[in-house]
Design an enzyme around this catalytic site. Structure first.
Site, PDB file in Angstrom:
ATOM      1  N   CYS A  38       0.843  -1.202   0.000  1.00  0.00           N
ATOM      2  CA  CYS A  38       0.000   0.000   0.000  1.00  0.00           C
ATOM      3  C   CYS A  38       0.876   1.249   0.000  1.00  0.00           C
ATOM      4  O   CYS A  38       1.523   1.542  -0.993  1.00  0.00           O
ATOM      5  CB  CYS A  38      -0.985  -0.026   1.166  1.00  0.00           C
ATOM      6  SG  CYS A  38      -2.388   1.100   0.906  1.00  0.00           S
TER       7      CYS A  38
ATOM      8  N   HIS B 118      -3.578  -5.194   1.009  1.00  0.00           N
ATOM      9  CA  HIS B 118      -3.334  -5.656   2.362  1.00  0.00           C
ATOM     10  C   HIS B 118      -3.829  -7.097   2.499  1.00  0.00           C
ATOM     11  O   HIS B 118      -4.749  -7.525   1.805  1.00  0.00           O
ATOM     12  CB  HIS B 118      -4.104  -4.796   3.378  1.00  0.00           C
ATOM     13  CG  HIS B 118      -3.648  -3.381   3.468  1.00  0.00           C
ATOM     14  ND1 HIS B 118      -2.430  -3.033   3.988  1.00  0.00           N
ATOM     15  CD2 HIS B 118      -4.256  -2.215   3.105  1.00  0.00           C
ATOM     16  CE1 HIS B 118      -2.307  -1.715   3.951  1.00  0.00           C
ATOM     17  NE2 HIS B 118      -3.390  -1.201   3.423  1.00  0.00           N
TER      18      HIS B 118
END
Length: 535
Positions: free
Chosen positions: A367, A459
């Protein structure tokens, strides 16, 4: 449990932050679920950088997602209607019913002393929230979410935040006694005896509440006790005599029972090792993973799946020399990508990562970490810093969009199925390199790889067991380690075992009969008032 139109409820409050509210809430949920009770968790307001995406595309705290897993139900936005994601010491992004609605300073959110707003307002519009709405205006919203859950489940176990005795915040409280009073919930107060002063904390917490709030505080739970409970019993009896309230259980200290911490790791992380399975490596070598402890680190739970592997040692670091013996360096997610980039450069970690890449040593960005590995970031949303150079290790350009991406994607990487969840404002344009995650048919879905450097917005991807093992085999080969992933490690099974241990704690060390009566019947009548009460 008797069926009724409105399910029972309980508030799990705490003498302090990190007293064990999340763990106790999850344990009660798992204990009830094993009894066949339909139960759901609830936290009216959560301040956390660790979040999760529900199936309907709503962002909630990861602790509530794990509590839902403990309850054996699918998490929804109703279980955490207000999520605050800190962006600095003074401001947070406000996520309402799973969607971001604005950025607020603490004074604008909690409200300065002055005329009170209507605490029963049914909703707060995004515009009102963004431009000065106060916490108390959300009480109607969170109460409505709790009411809907109680109409669906036999029981709802609510987690408080911080301490209910924060007298400076009581007027606008929607997560502790403000919620309990609005919904008629009985409350138990959890105290961490490992910190010391638990009896004073129980007494003081109760005595600082208004009479109407005290009437809902039914008793206490001691958490993290080491030693012989018999030595504690005289104190518990004296506490009952002083407060008129029982202690519903003494939970022993147990390692490895955290469930996706809310507040992040708030202190220097040098030397902090993620708790791992106590098992020798399956191969001849261990594998060392160094996670850069960037500012505003978010979803650092991504590395829990690595720490669950026998022989993998996960360590959070904040100095470049601590990367030297690492077989894999991870740049994690962050709520402040540009600020984290500055931190990496100031500390010399950016140069150390660049040297690793030049030497063909593995680096993984997740991310915000993925965004930092790129060539350029254009940010007029999060930091409003404009155009900023990235680390230049991946051919990726990132532009921050106002609308946040919230998704639960599925794909394929290294020939294995992989799933994850996305929470980001940054939109990546990949201009070269190899794809990381595809749809299995040759079409790129996310991420980029150049040599030993990998990046993805997803994630939770490492929780996919077969993919994680394939990735660790690649890391071991690139690092020259004789490490072999244990073939039978299942992260999902380990999570379930952890949640069962939480249920065992409640079942074996708490007065479950008394807790069940509280959930069904509410706080007992006639609980004594402890002076002085709220000022």
């Amino acid at each position: 449990m008797t069926n009724s139109r409105k399910g029972g409820g309980l508030l799990v409050a705490g003498t302090t932050s990190d007293a064990g509210k999340s763990v106790v809430t999850a344990g009660i949920c798992r204990w009830l679920a094993r009894k066949g009770v339909s139960v759901a968790p609830f936290k009216a307001q959560n301040m956390s950088l660790n979040s999760f995406v529900t199936l309907e595309g709503a962002e909630i705290g990861r602790a509530q997602a794990m509590q839902a897993a403990a309850a054996r139900v699918e998490p929804t936005a109703l279980m955490n209607p207000v999520l605050l994601k800190p962006g600095s010491d003074r401001s947070s992004q406000v996520v309402l019913l799973g969607k971001p609605v604005g950025e607020l300073t603490a004074s604008r959110y909690f409200g300065r002393p002055g005329p009170a707003a209507n605490p029963r307002s049914d909703a707060v519009s995004p515009e009102k929230t963004q431009y000065g709405g106060r916490q108390e205006e959300l009480l109607g919203t969170v109460a409505a979410c709790l009411e809907e859950l109680r109409g669906t489940y036999d029981a709802v176990i609510c987690e408080g935040a911080g301490s209910p005795a924060e007298i400076n915040l009581r007027r606008t409280d929607i997560v502790n006694m403000g919620l309990a009073r609005a919904a008629g919930l009985p409350a138990v107060v959890v105290g961490d005896i490992d910190r010391g002063g638990v009896f004073a904390s129980f007494f003081g917490t109760t005595a600082l509440l208004a009479a109407e709030d005290q009437a809902l505080v039914a008793g206490y739970l001691v958490n993290k006790f080491r030693g012989d409970v018999a030595l504690l019993e005289p104190g518990l009896e004296m506490l009952r005599g002083l407060t008129g309230r029982p202690t519903y259980g003494v939970l022993p200290y147990a390692h490895g029972l955290g469930i996706d911490e809310e507040d992040g790791l708030r202190v220097s992380l040098r030397g902090t090792v993620r708790e791992s399975v106590v098992a020798p490596p399956h191969g001849e070598d261990v594998l060392r993973v160094a996670v850069a402890a960037v500012p505003l680190m978010s979803n650092f739970t991504d590395v829990d799946a690595l720490a669950a592997e026998p022989g993998v040692v996960v360590r959070f670091v904040d100095r470049p020399e601590e990367l030297a013996d690492a077989d894999l360096v991870v740049l994690p997610g962050t709520r402040g990508t540009v600020r984290a980039l500055e931190w990496l450069r100031e500390r010399g970690i950016a140069d150390a990562v660049a040297r690793r890449a030049a030497e063909g040593r593995p680096v993984l960005g997740v991310c915000g970490g993925f965004q930092m590995l790129g060539e350029r970031i254009e940010d007029e949303v999060e930091s409003r810093a404009g155009a900023v150079d990235g680390l230049g290790l991946l051919p990726v350009r990132v532009r921050f969009a106002v609308e946040k991406t919230l998704a639960r994607p599925v794909g394929e990487a290294l020939g294995e199925r992989v799933s994850g969840y996305e929470i980001h404002h940054g939109v990546a344009q990949v201009t070269g390199g190899d794809g990381f995650i595809s749809d299995g048919g040759g079409n790129a879905l996310d991420g980029c790889r150049v040599g030993s450097v990998w990046g993805t917005h997803w994630h939770g991807s490492l929780e996919s067991d077969r993919f994680r093992r394939a990735f660790l085999r690649w890391v071991a080969d690139a690092a020259g380690r004789r490490f072999v992933p244990a073939p039978g490690t299942s992260f999902g099974v380990l999570r379930e075992e952890q949640l069962d241990r939480l249920g065992d704690l409640i079942e074996e060390h708490a007065d479950t009969g008394a807790l069940l009566r509280l959930i069904e019947e509410g706080a007992p009548a006639g609980l004594p008032f402890l002076p002085p009460g709220a000022p």
